[in-house]
Design a protein around this motif. Structure first.
Motif, PDB file in Angstrom:
ATOM      1  N   THR A 172      14.682  40.762  23.639  1.00 44.47           N
ATOM      2  CA  THR A 172      13.711  39.930  24.346  1.00 44.47           C
ATOM      3  C   THR A 172      13.496  38.656  23.538  1.00 44.47           C
ATOM      4  N   SER A 173      12.728  37.745  24.077  1.00 44.67           N
ATOM      5  CA  SER A 173      12.435  36.510  23.339  1.00 44.67           C
ATOM      6  C   SER A 173      11.636  36.799  22.068  1.00 44.67           C
ATOM      7  N   ARG A 174      10.972  37.957  22.012  1.00 47.11           N
ATOM      8  CA  ARG A 174      10.189  38.339  20.830  1.00 47.11           C
ATOM      9  C   ARG A 174      11.013  39.104  19.799  1.00 47.11           C
ATOM     10  N   ALA A 180      17.011  38.030  18.377  1.00 48.58           N
ATOM     11  CA  ALA A 180      17.304  36.976  19.354  1.00 48.58           C
ATOM     12  C   ALA A 180      17.740  35.713  18.624  1.00 48.58           C
ATOM     13  N   GLY A 181      18.897  35.181  19.034  1.00 45.74           N
ATOM     14  CA  GLY A 181      19.434  33.973  18.428  1.00 45.74           C
ATOM     15  C   GLY A 181      20.287  34.228  17.196  1.00 45.74           C
ATOM     16  N   ARG A 192      21.120  37.185  22.733  1.00 42.07           N
ATOM     17  CA  ARG A 192      20.211  36.379  23.560  1.00 42.07           C
ATOM     18  C   ARG A 192      19.185  37.270  24.247  1.00 42.07           C
ATOM     19  N   PRO A 193      18.020  36.705  24.544  1.00 40.26           N
ATOM     20  CA  PRO A 193      17.074  37.468  25.364  1.00 40.26           C
ATOM     21  C   PRO A 193      17.747  37.880  26.668  1.00 40.26           C
TER      22      PRO A 193
END
Length: 149
Positions: free
Chosen positions: A87-89, A93-94, A127-128
């Motif tokens: 997830t973005s959290r 991520a990244g 990635r998310p």
């Protein structure tokens, strides 16, 4: 249903559901087998479900209550297939897959991106929305969660 990863929380939720909200049938997840004796009518539990039961993982996945879920336990082979959602959290991520410290005895089977499985490569940036499927003979869901989330 009380399906958290904490037995005390599940007992509290069960008792509140039964006594405060008059829920007719309460099922609760038992995470630590030593606590099974507590999960009874005195605590508002009608059905105690051991965490090792694969159904719990399916419920967690379907309800989105957790980012990391054991999907399959092959006890004779001594391995598990575990999924974790980025997830973005998520701390992963990244990051490149190769930069994520996996628990010993764990390999990434595939990364599902946009509904399509991809061959895992150390250079792939997570990635998310990605779903990472791992195979392990020793790691727990918590260890996988700690590595990615």
């Amino acid at each position: 249903m009380a399906t958290t990863g904490d037995d005390a929380d599940n007992l509290t939720i069960s008792l509140l559901a039964k006594r405060r909200f008059s829920v007719p049938r309460v099922a609760a997840r038992v995470n630590d087998a030593d606590n099974t004796w507590l999960f009874d009518a005195h605590w508002g539990v009608d059905v105690a479900v051991p965490a090792a039961t694969p159904l719990i993982s399916l419920i967690e996945e379907a309800t989105g209550t957790t980012d990391t879920v054991a999907l399959l336990r092959l006890s004779k082979a001594g391995i598990e297939v575990i999924e974790t959602a980025i997830t973005s959290r998520s701390r992963a991520a990244g990051r490149a897959l190769g930069d994520v410290a996996l628990p010993e005895g764990t390999v990434v089977a595939t990364i599902v991106r946009g509904g399509r499985p991809t061959v895992p490569d150390a250079a792939v940036r997570l990635r998310p929305g990605d779903e990472v499927l791992l195979v392990s003979h020793s790691a727990t869901e918590d260890e996988i969660h700690a590595a990615f989330q």
